[in-house]
Write a protein that holds these residues in place. Structure first.
Motif, mmCIF file in Angstrom:
data_model
loop_
_atom_site.group_PDB
_atom_site.id
_atom_site.type_symbol
_atom_site.label_atom_id
_atom_site.label_comp_id
_atom_site.label_asym_id
_atom_site.label_seq_id
_atom_site.Cartn_x
_atom_site.Cartn_y
_atom_site.Cartn_z
ATOM 1 N N GLU A 34 0.831 -1.208 0.000
ATOM 2 C CA GLU A 34 0.000 0.000 0.000
ATOM 3 C C GLU A 34 0.866 1.260 0.000
ATOM 4 O O GLU A 34 0.629 2.197 -0.784
ATOM 5 N N MET A 35 1.865 1.294 0.863
ATOM 6 C CA MET A 35 2.730 2.469 0.961
ATOM 7 C C MET A 35 3.473 2.707 -0.354
ATOM 8 O O MET A 35 3.545 3.850 -0.847
ATOM 9 N N ALA A 36 3.999 1.641 -0.940
ATOM 10 C CA ALA A 36 4.745 1.775 -2.194
ATOM 11 C C ALA A 36 3.818 2.180 -3.341
ATOM 12 O O ALA A 36 4.167 3.028 -4.171
ATOM 13 N N ALA A 37 2.623 1.601 -3.396
ATOM 14 C CA ALA A 37 1.688 1.900 -4.481
ATOM 15 C C ALA A 37 1.215 3.346 -4.411
ATOM 16 O O ALA A 37 1.072 4.015 -5.447
ATOM 17 N N SER A 43 4.329 9.492 -8.479
ATOM 18 C CA SER A 43 5.633 9.540 -9.149
ATOM 19 C C SER A 43 5.647 8.886 -10.526
ATOM 20 O O SER A 43 6.585 9.093 -11.298
ATOM 21 N N THR A 44 4.606 8.079 -10.842
ATOM 22 C CA THR A 44 4.557 7.417 -12.145
ATOM 23 C C THR A 44 3.141 7.517 -12.709
ATOM 24 O O THR A 44 2.330 8.298 -12.227
ATOM 25 N N SER A 45 2.845 6.705 -13.689
ATOM 26 C CA SER A 45 1.520 6.704 -14.312
ATOM 27 C C SER A 45 0.585 5.754 -13.573
ATOM 28 O O SER A 45 1.012 4.896 -12.803
ATOM 29 N N ASP A 46 -0.721 5.914 -13.831
ATOM 30 C CA ASP A 46 -1.702 5.013 -13.234
ATOM 31 C C ASP A 46 -1.508 3.589 -13.746
ATOM 32 O O ASP A 46 -1.764 2.620 -13.019
ATOM 33 N N VAL A 47 -1.051 3.446 -14.985
ATOM 34 C CA VAL A 47 -0.804 2.118 -15.545
ATOM 35 C C VAL A 47 0.264 1.383 -14.742
ATOM 36 O O VAL A 47 0.111 0.209 -14.389
ATOM 37 N N GLN A 51 -0.302 -1.974 -12.406
ATOM 38 C CA GLN A 51 0.523 -3.144 -12.693
ATOM 39 C C GLN A 51 1.274 -3.590 -11.448
ATOM 40 O O GLN A 51 1.427 -4.793 -11.192
ATOM 41 N N PHE A 52 1.718 -2.629 -10.659
ATOM 42 C CA PHE A 52 2.393 -2.926 -9.392
ATOM 43 C C PHE A 52 1.440 -3.678 -8.452
ATOM 44 O O PHE A 52 1.825 -4.661 -7.819
ATOM 45 N N LEU A 53 0.196 -3.218 -8.372
ATOM 46 C CA LEU A 53 -0.789 -3.885 -7.522
ATOM 47 C C LEU A 53 -1.042 -5.320 -7.986
ATOM 48 O O LEU A 53 -1.171 -6.237 -7.168
ATOM 49 N N LYS A 54 -1.100 -5.499 -9.285
ATOM 50 C CA LYS A 54 -1.364 -6.833 -9.816
ATOM 51 C C LYS A 54 -0.216 -7.785 -9.517
ATOM 52 O O LYS A 54 -0.430 -8.923 -9.071
ATOM 53 N N GLN A 55 1.005 -7.339 -9.751
ATOM 54 C CA GLN A 55 2.156 -8.215 -9.557
ATOM 55 C C GLN A 55 2.416 -8.502 -8.084
ATOM 56 O O GLN A 55 2.985 -9.542 -7.745
ATOM 57 N N SER A 56 1.996 -7.591 -7.218
ATOM 58 C CA SER A 56 2.189 -7.820 -5.781
ATOM 59 C C SER A 56 1.221 -8.849 -5.215
ATOM 60 O O SER A 56 1.427 -9.354 -4.109
ATOM 61 N N GLN A 81 -4.828 13.139 -6.445
ATOM 62 C CA GLN A 81 -4.003 13.591 -7.557
ATOM 63 C C GLN A 81 -4.839 14.379 -8.563
ATOM 64 O O GLN A 81 -4.436 15.451 -9.040
ATOM 65 N N ALA A 82 -6.020 13.872 -8.871
ATOM 66 C CA ALA A 82 -6.905 14.566 -9.807
ATOM 67 C C ALA A 82 -7.379 15.894 -9.232
ATOM 68 O O ALA A 82 -7.485 16.893 -9.945
ATOM 69 N N TRP A 83 -7.664 15.893 -7.929
ATOM 70 C CA TRP A 83 -8.145 17.124 -7.297
ATOM 71 C C TRP A 83 -7.054 18.182 -7.236
ATOM 72 O O TRP A 83 -7.304 19.358 -7.501
ATOM 73 N N ARG A 84 -5.837 17.786 -6.936
ATOM 74 C CA ARG A 84 -4.760 18.763 -6.813
ATOM 75 C C ARG A 84 -4.509 19.459 -8.143
ATOM 76 O O ARG A 84 -4.256 20.656 -8.193
ATOM 77 N N SER A 85 -4.622 18.717 -9.237
ATOM 78 C CA SER A 85 -4.389 19.328 -10.541
ATOM 79 C C SER A 85 -5.449 20.364 -10.863
ATOM 80 O O SER A 85 -5.217 21.289 -11.622
#
Length: 225
Positions: A34-37, A43-47, A51-56, A81-85
């Motif tokens: 959870e913390m890493a995701a 820091s990266t894209s939603d994709v 993918q990180f969640l799936k592989q974990s 993230q969407a709200w801050r933008s």
């Protein structure tokens, strides 16, 4: 590769506690994921994050309350993230990317969390899913051709999920889009920036999202543990 790294890390957790069962490993493994995701959301894209969640293995063990809470946390960070933008002077390309985060959040809730989470977490996940789905449907009505682009993105997400997993006995009713009679240029659709701003204001009002404080919804999920 990344999958072998996940396997090695999880094996380390199993050796640490001397048990391979999800009930024993989960309280250590899922919060770490959870913390890493959540960091990846910013820091990266939603994709990459999904993918990180799936592989974990988190999405495959979503019936575990800690796994479900990890996904809920990622969903709320997508919303943040969407709200801050929406508070910045973002150009159209950036706004579209942020709008896609809301579609991704809605998809995670509908395809993974709602069908399999515990009854306790369902009281948190369901209203959040309704909110993100309402926002997503509104964004699909954005002017300047953006609604059509988001619709194609949503369809691609659905195709990818259909190819990757079977829904099994679970099947969520797909909601129809809002106001099918609306057309670009008829004076009814909101301009792109206003559509995004109003939707994010709705999230702030309904969920209590802030930049630096945790959502009350997620706090409620933690209190259920």
């Amino acid at each position: 590769d990344s999958l072998s790294l996940f396997e090695t890390a999880r094996r380390a957790c199993e050796l640490l506690i001397g048990d391979k069962s999800t009930d024993k490993v989960g309280p250590i493994w899922f919060p770490a994921v959870e913390m890493a995701a959540c960091h990846l959301v910013w820091s990266t894209s939603d994709v990459t994050c999904v993918q990180f969640l799936k592989q974990s293995g988190v999405l495959n063990e979503i019936s575990n309350s800690k796994a479900a809470q990890a996904v809920l946390s990622v969903v709320l960070n997508f919303c943040k993230q969407a709200w801050r933008s929406s508070q910045d002077n973002s150009d159209q390309l950036d706004l579209v990317l942020r709008m896609k985060l809301m579609l991704r959040a809605s998809q995670l809730l509908q395809e993974y969390v709602l069908p399999a989470c515990s009854s306790k977490l369902l009281s948190v996940a369901l209203p959040l899913s309704v909110l993100t789905e309402t926002v997503s449907q509104t964004l699909l009505m954005a002017d300047n051709g953006v609604g059509e682009e988001l619709e194609r993105y949503k369809q691609r997400l659905n195709v990818e999920e259909k190819n990757e997993k079977s829904l099994g006995p679970y099947s969520l009713v797909k909601k129809s889009t809002l106001h099918l009679s609306w057309y670009v240029g008829d004076g009814v659709l909101l301009p792109l920036d206003e559509t995004h701003q109003y939707c994010m204001d709705l999230c702030v009002d309904m969920v209590g999202l802030t930049l630096y404080n945790q959502s009350p919804l997620l706090q409620g999920a933690e209190n259920l543990q």
